[in-house]
Design a protein around this motif. Structure first.
Motif, PDB file in Angstrom:
ATOM      1  N   ALA A 222      82.812 -62.190 -17.682  1.00 31.40           N
ATOM      2  CA  ALA A 222      82.286 -61.585 -16.491  1.00 31.40           C
ATOM      3  C   ALA A 222      80.548 -61.733 -16.981  1.00 31.40           C
ATOM      4  CB  ALA A 222      82.511 -60.204 -16.450  1.00 31.40           C
ATOM      5  N   GLU A 223      80.482 -61.391 -18.161  1.00 32.79           N
ATOM      6  CA  GLU A 223      79.098 -61.596 -18.700  1.00 32.79           C
ATOM      7  C   GLU A 223      78.517 -62.755 -18.589  1.00 32.79           C
ATOM      8  OE1 GLU A 223      79.103 -59.946 -22.701  1.00 32.79           O
ATOM      9  OE2 GLU A 223      78.984 -57.823 -21.951  1.00 32.79           O
TER      10      GLU A 223
ATOM     11  N   THR B 262      79.589 -65.249 -16.713  1.00 33.18           N
ATOM     12  CA  THR B 262      79.343 -65.672 -15.048  1.00 33.18           C
ATOM     13  C   THR B 262      77.938 -65.039 -14.807  1.00 33.18           C
ATOM     14  OG1 THR B 262      81.796 -65.661 -15.035  1.00 33.18           O
ATOM     15  CG2 THR B 262      80.486 -65.485 -12.766  1.00 33.18           C
ATOM     16  N   LYS B 263      77.704 -63.737 -14.837  1.00 35.30           N
ATOM     17  CA  LYS B 263      76.551 -63.092 -14.454  1.00 35.30           C
ATOM     18  C   LYS B 263      75.391 -63.868 -15.172  1.00 35.30           C
ATOM     19  CE  LYS B 263      74.086 -58.577 -14.673  1.00 35.30           C
ATOM     20  NZ  LYS B 263      74.228 -57.190 -15.427  1.00 35.30           N
ATOM     21  N   GLU B 264      75.231 -64.190 -16.063  1.00 28.83           N
ATOM     22  CA  GLU B 264      74.384 -65.189 -16.559  1.00 28.83           C
ATOM     23  C   GLU B 264      74.196 -66.454 -15.755  1.00 28.83           C
ATOM     24  OE1 GLU B 264      74.967 -65.580 -20.874  1.00 28.83           O
ATOM     25  OE2 GLU B 264      74.690 -63.721 -21.454  1.00 28.83           O
TER      26      GLU B 264
ATOM     27  N   LYS C  84      74.929 -66.936 -12.763  1.00 29.74           N
ATOM     28  CA  LYS C  84      74.406 -66.460 -11.491  1.00 29.74           C
ATOM     29  C   LYS C  84      72.942 -66.490 -11.624  1.00 29.74           C
ATOM     30  CE  LYS C  84      78.321 -64.223  -9.259  1.00 29.74           C
ATOM     31  NZ  LYS C  84      78.894 -63.098  -8.712  1.00 29.74           N
ATOM     32  N   GLN C  85      72.400 -65.855 -12.837  1.00 31.08           N
ATOM     33  CA  GLN C  85      71.073 -65.776 -12.929  1.00 31.08           C
ATOM     34  C   GLN C  85      70.307 -66.876 -12.965  1.00 31.08           C
ATOM     35  OE1 GLN C  85      70.031 -62.908 -16.118  1.00 31.08           O
ATOM     36  NE2 GLN C  85      68.071 -62.933 -15.358  1.00 31.08           N
ATOM     37  N   SER C  86      70.825 -67.863 -13.863  1.00 31.81           N
ATOM     38  CA  SER C  86      70.271 -69.133 -14.204  1.00 31.81           C
ATOM     39  C   SER C  86      70.320 -70.113 -13.009  1.00 31.81           C
ATOM     40  CB  SER C  86      71.336 -69.988 -15.290  1.00 31.81           C
ATOM     41  OG  SER C  86      71.184 -69.359 -16.429  1.00 31.81           O
TER      42      SER C  86
ATOM     43  N   TYR D 141      83.014 -69.960 -17.805  1.00 34.51           N
ATOM     44  CA  TYR D 141      82.411 -69.565 -16.889  1.00 34.51           C
ATOM     45  C   TYR D 141      83.500 -69.656 -15.426  1.00 34.51           C
ATOM     46  CZ  TYR D 141      78.254 -70.501 -19.293  1.00 34.51           C
ATOM     47  OH  TYR D 141      77.214 -70.690 -20.332  1.00 34.51           O
ATOM     48  N   ASP D 142      83.258 -68.673 -14.638  1.00 36.25           N
ATOM     49  CA  ASP D 142      83.886 -68.693 -13.588  1.00 36.25           C
ATOM     50  C   ASP D 142      83.716 -70.071 -12.806  1.00 36.25           C
ATOM     51  OD1 ASP D 142      85.161 -67.390 -11.006  1.00 36.25           O
ATOM     52  OD2 ASP D 142      83.521 -68.401 -10.021  1.00 36.25           O
TER      53      ASP D 142
ATOM     54  N   GLU E 181      81.078 -70.332  -9.683  1.00 37.36           N
ATOM     55  CA  GLU E 181      79.852 -70.106 -10.067  1.00 37.36           C
ATOM     56  C   GLU E 181      79.220 -71.349 -10.767  1.00 37.36           C
ATOM     57  OE1 GLU E 181      77.789 -67.825  -9.274  1.00 37.36           O
ATOM     58  OE2 GLU E 181      79.152 -66.651  -8.033  1.00 37.36           O
TER      59      GLU E 181
END
Length: 384
Positions: A36-37, A39-41, A43-45, A96-97, A100
């Protein structure tokens, strides 16, 4: 050890099972948290790449995005390229997802492609503008503004044009940008060809640093071709050579003109001499008397009995012997410079020695003074 009872063995087995299951559950939970972390990174990238793409888009002209914007500097592209290199990298050890990850990779590809396009356009811009003379206000390409009437750069060579053509010419161009690049390449090439053509024509009248011909037709042809050259340096060099040809031609033309003038003058002088030779000889001693002859002086005579510049000679025509007394000279002559006085008439009753008596002499003197010799048949000045 004391042998365990069956009940105790069951309890121990149950405890082991519970321990293993708990560890598995914990591990699985931790893995989910990390995914999850990541994937969050990611998305930010992806978001960062979209922001970067917007910056890259500003590199292109708003009217025609195939052209770069006006006044773009190489440093701007280099700075953006560093950001692209940094922001398109992700860790290969993270999970990663899939969805994403696909979005990130798609955005990264788009950013890289636009950056590559910008850099390629910048290199083309440098190549094309480098073939032409540039000022702060005039370049061949600035944004979508294009100038096709600029002269090529000083000392541009065919090798340079061919190199640019090889990297930037677009075969079968369809876009305005590609057509523009092709046209600017063609214009530079044509200007180079014109310089070579002018050099060829000039060499027919000036070669090896000397004039080889002053033929006007060859000169005019060379001058026409030189006038078509847009590059001032090349044109000035060729014109300097033509100026030497012109100076030589003018010098020869002047020499021919001088020869013609001299020949004409000689012809006129010869004609004048011939005309003068054919005219009757005339006397021009200033005498006004009808009986004037060339004397020793040039003073004009004023009566009809005097020689030019001399009157009668008073010696030889005196009273003695019965001759005439000469009329006075009025033409500016002097004694002894004119003709001798006419011989004395023979004495008719004078003295025995042939001279007149006093009376006869006085009468003869009187008669001579009153008579007109031109009317006397016996006078040497008689005029019938």
């Amino acid at each position: 050890m004391k042998k365990l009872s069956k009940k105790q063995l069951v309890v121990i087995a149950a405890a082991v099972v519970l321990g293993v299951g708990g560890t598995y559950a914990y591990t699985k939970n931790q893995s989910s948290v990390k995914a999850a972390e990541a994937t969050k990174e990611l998305k930010q990238s992806t978001g960062n790449l979209k922001d970067l793409e917007k910056k890259i888009n500003t590199l292109f002209d708003s009217k025609d995005p195939d052209f770069l914007s006006k006044s773009i500097k190489t440093k701007q592209l280099n700075d953006l390229q560093e950001q692209v290199d940094e922001k398109t990298k992700i860790s290969k050890n993270k999970k990663y997802d899939k969805k994403e990850l696909k979005q990130f990779e798609s955005e990264a590809t788009a950013v890289k492609e636009k950056m590559k396009k910008a850099k390629t356009a910048m290199q083309t811009l440098i190549d094309i503008n480098g073939m032409y003379q540039q000022t702060q206000t005039a370049v061949a390409i600035n944004g979508s503004d294009v100038k096709k009437d600029l002269p090529i750069a000083d000392d541009l060579t065919t090798e340079i044009v061919e190199k640019v053509k090889k990297s930037d010419f677009k075969e079968g161009a369809t876009t305005t940008y590609d057509k523009t690049i092709n046209e600017l390449l063609s214009i530079a090439e044509n200007q180079l060809n014109q310089i070579e053509k002018a050099k060829t024509e000039v060499s027919k009248v000036f070669k090896d640093n000397k004039v080889v011909s002053t033929d006007s037709t060859l000169y005019d042809t060379a001058k026409t071709e030189v006038d078509k050259v847009k590059n001032e340096k090349a044109k000035k060099d060729l014109q300097a050579q033509l100026d030497k040809v012109k100076a030589d031609s003018d010098k020869k033309a002047k020499e021919e003109a001088d020869k013609t003038t001299q020949a004409k003058q000689a012809e006129e002088q010869a004609a004048n001499a011939t005309a003068q030779a054919q005219q009757p000889a005339t006397l021009d001693n200033g005498a006004t008397g009808t009986e004037a002859q060339a004397g020793t002086n040039n003073a004009p005579a004023t009566n009809n009995y005097a020689n030019a510049g001399a009157g009668y000679d008073n010696t030889g025509g005196g009273n003695t012997g019965g001759g005439y007394t000469a009329p006075p000279a009025t033409g500016g002559g002097h004694t002894g410079s004119g003709n001798a006085a006419p011989p004395a008439q023979p004495s008719t009753g004078g003295n025995s020695d042939g001279s007149l008596t006093q009376e006869q002499g006085n009468q003869a003197e009187k008669d001579a003074a009153n008579s007109d010799p031109t009317k006397d048949p016996n006078s040497p000045w008689y005029k019938p």
